[in-house]
Design a protein around this motif. Structure first.
Motif, PDB file in Angstrom:
ATOM      1  N   PRO A   1       0.820  -1.209   0.000  1.00 51.20           N
ATOM      2  CA  PRO A   1       0.000   0.000   0.000  1.00 51.20           C
ATOM      3  C   PRO A   1       0.857   1.264   0.000  1.00 51.20           C
ATOM      4  O   PRO A   1       2.017   1.231   0.409  1.00 51.20           O
ATOM      5  N   ALA A   2       0.273   2.369  -0.446  1.00 50.88           N
ATOM      6  CA  ALA A   2       1.019   3.623  -0.544  1.00 50.88           C
ATOM      7  C   ALA A   2       0.143   4.783  -0.097  1.00 50.88           C
ATOM      8  O   ALA A   2      -1.086   4.702  -0.113  1.00 50.88           O
ATOM      9  N   VAL A   3       0.808   5.861   0.293  1.00 50.42           N
ATOM     10  CA  VAL A   3       0.127   7.106   0.637  1.00 50.42           C
ATOM     11  C   VAL A   3       0.219   8.025  -0.568  1.00 50.42           C
ATOM     12  O   VAL A   3       1.287   8.198  -1.155  1.00 50.42           O
ATOM     13  N   GLY A   4      -0.893   8.612  -0.979  1.00 50.56           N
ATOM     14  CA  GLY A   4      -0.906   9.490  -2.143  1.00 50.56           C
ATOM     15  C   GLY A   4      -0.183  10.797  -1.888  1.00 50.56           C
ATOM     16  O   GLY A   4       0.035  11.212  -0.751  1.00 50.56           O
ATOM     17  N   GLY A   5       0.186  11.436  -2.967  1.00 51.70           N
ATOM     18  CA  GLY A   5       0.809  12.756  -2.878  1.00 51.70           C
ATOM     19  C   GLY A   5       2.286  12.714  -3.138  1.00 51.70           C
ATOM     20  O   GLY A   5       3.034  12.018  -2.436  1.00 51.70           O
ATOM     21  N   ASN A   6       2.733  13.480  -4.124  1.00 53.38           N
ATOM     22  CA  ASN A   6       4.134  13.444  -4.536  1.00 53.38           C
ATOM     23  C   ASN A   6       4.901  14.699  -4.156  1.00 53.38           C
ATOM     24  O   ASN A   6       6.120  14.702  -4.171  1.00 53.38           O
ATOM     25  N   GLU A   7       4.197  15.783  -3.849  1.00 53.86           N
ATOM     26  CA  GLU A   7       4.877  17.030  -3.486  1.00 53.86           C
ATOM     27  C   GLU A   7       4.025  17.808  -2.500  1.00 53.86           C
ATOM     28  O   GLU A   7       2.842  17.515  -2.288  1.00 53.86           O
ATOM     29  N   GLY A   8       4.628  18.823  -1.883  1.00 51.76           N
ATOM     30  CA  GLY A   8       3.902  19.672  -0.956  1.00 51.76           C
ATOM     31  C   GLY A   8       4.861  20.391  -0.025  1.00 51.76           C
ATOM     32  O   GLY A   8       6.087  20.240  -0.112  1.00 51.76           O
ATOM     33  N   ILE A   9       4.289  21.192   0.865  1.00 50.89           N
ATOM     34  CA  ILE A   9       5.097  21.881   1.867  1.00 50.89           C
ATOM     35  C   ILE A   9       4.472  21.670   3.232  1.00 50.89           C
ATOM     36  O   ILE A   9       3.309  21.286   3.359  1.00 50.89           O
ATOM     37  N   GLY A  10       5.280  21.926   4.262  1.00 51.20           N
ATOM     38  CA  GLY A  10       4.789  21.753   5.622  1.00 51.20           C
ATOM     39  C   GLY A  10       5.563  22.599   6.606  1.00 51.20           C
ATOM     40  O   GLY A  10       6.417  23.413   6.232  1.00 51.20           O
ATOM     41  N   ARG A  11       5.254  22.384   7.880  1.00 51.71           N
ATOM     42  CA  ARG A  11       5.888  23.127   8.965  1.00 51.71           C
ATOM     43  C   ARG A  11       6.431  22.129   9.972  1.00 51.71           C
ATOM     44  O   ARG A  11       5.725  21.195  10.384  1.00 51.71           O
ATOM     45  N   ILE A  12       7.673  22.283  10.368  1.00 48.33           N
ATOM     46  CA  ILE A  12       8.299  21.369  11.320  1.00 48.33           C
ATOM     47  C   ILE A  12       7.649  21.522  12.692  1.00 48.33           C
ATOM     48  O   ILE A  12       7.589  22.627  13.247  1.00 48.33           O
ATOM     49  N   VAL A  13       7.154  20.402  13.246  1.00 44.50           N
ATOM     50  CA  VAL A  13       6.526  20.444  14.568  1.00 44.50           C
ATOM     51  C   VAL A  13       7.270  19.576  15.587  1.00 44.50           C
ATOM     52  O   VAL A  13       7.010  19.681  16.791  1.00 44.50           O
ATOM     53  N   ALA A  14       8.182  18.729  15.140  1.00 47.89           N
ATOM     54  CA  ALA A  14       9.038  17.957  16.053  1.00 47.89           C
ATOM     55  C   ALA A  14      10.297  17.602  15.287  1.00 47.89           C
ATOM     56  O   ALA A  14      10.262  17.369  14.075  1.00 47.89           O
TER      57      ALA A  14
END
Length: 328
Positions: free
Chosen positions: A60-73
């Motif tokens: 199985p796989a998680v969808g999504g190949n790109e994106g941005i985020g915020r470091i929380v830990a």
């Protein structure tokens, strides 16, 4: 915490994926927990769900190949990555998720004050447009380039990057309703694909010698673009929105020495060194942060509505990108 998971592939992409709950494992040394801010759904993501893309992750796989985020830990001493910093997610990390655990060394810091929705689209489409304009023909200010699917994400970026470099664009779309959006984006000439395309392009450009064509459609559209190119022009294909192989008349190759090339960003990433990748991402990020480079967003969806989001992304009648915004 939730993420969009698929355990099989099938012809109807929205039917194979669903949002499921998960628990984040304890971070190992060198890892970061990133809260995902936004992640787009690209045509390549839809093709991956149907099994028709050139590189398929194990299931199985998680969808999504790109994106941005915020470091929380964070369990890393890497400089430049403080808690709360906006970062570019690594390609292929499964970004349709509220949170991802990644190797901190693979995170690229981004401007914290830029529009996160625009930054989220920077990994795939802008580099594709930039590299296709740069890698195949030595274009100079004032030169023309022709593209189809001009109202696509790549198409919109290509128009903007071309204009920044003093290039002029002929932009081909497949429906009348898409004309105005491309004109508003800065396209110099915008036409609907179809009969007599070669003559219509020549009339609109004053018979300019067009040495570079960009094809995302395939099928008969490839041959129509080839007919618009000057002798020894280069036609670059990067997609098949028609669902058909590229068709081109032998006359294009035999009598006018047209070259048909392919471009796949994943291959470029594999072949480029870290400095080359950093230079491309740095250029794109700076343009987006200044507001010089942008793309329309058609709609945003939480990860819980991933099936609706994929349905919207797979539909043809829209102007703008579909984004997953997991923590809105």
């Amino acid at each position: 915490m939730k993420r969009a998971v698929y355990s099989q592939r099938g012809p109807v992409p929205q039917d194979v994926i669903d949002a499921v709950e998960f628990t984040v494992p304890a971070l190992a040394e060198g890892q970061a927990l990133v809260e995902v801010l936004a992640a787009p759904i690209n045509p390549s993501d839809v093709l991956t769900l149907t099994g028709r893309y050139g590189l398929l992750p194990p299931l199985p796989a998680v969808g999504g190949n790109e994106g941005i985020g915020r470091i929380v830990a964070l369990r890393s001493s890497r400089p430049g990555l403080p808690m709360g910093r906006t970062v570019l997610l690594p390609v292929g990390c499964g970004s349709w998720s509220t949170h991802v655990v990644v190797d901190a060394a693979r995170l690229m810091p981004l401007p914290d004050d830029a529009d996160p929705r625009q930054l989220a689209m920077m990994t795939v489409n802008p580099p594709t447009a930039l590299l296709m304009l740069r890698e195949f023909v030595d274009l100079q200010p004032g030169d023309w380039v022709i593209q189809n699917a001009a109202n696509s994400g790549v198409g919109a970026y290509l128009v903007q990057i071309a204009k920044l470099r003093g290039l002029r664009t002929v932009n081909i779309v497949r429906r009348d309703s898409a004309l105005q959006a491309v004109r508003d984006a800065g396209g110099d000439v915008v036409l609907v694909d179809g009969d007599r395309l070669t003559e219509r392009v020549a009339d609109a450009t004053g018979g300019a010698a067009i040495r570079l064509g960009i094809d995302a459609v395939g099928g008969a559209a490839t041959d129509r673009l080839a007919g618009c190119l000057a002798e020894r022009g280069v036609l670059v294909n990067y997609g098949a929105m028609s669902g058909e192989p590229c068709h081109a008349s032998p006359a294009a190759f035999v009598f006018r020495d047209i070259t048909l090339r392919g471009f796949w960003l994943s291959r470029w990433f594999r072949q480029a060194d870290a400095q080359q990748r950093q230079a491309v991402f740095g250029e794109v990020a700076a343009l987006i942060a200044r507001g010089t480079l942008h793309a329309p967003v058609a709609a945003t969806y939480p990860v819980e509505r991933i099936r609706e989001a994929v349905t919207a992304a797979a539909a043809g009648e829209r102007n703008g990108k579909i984004l997953v915004v997991p923590n809105a």
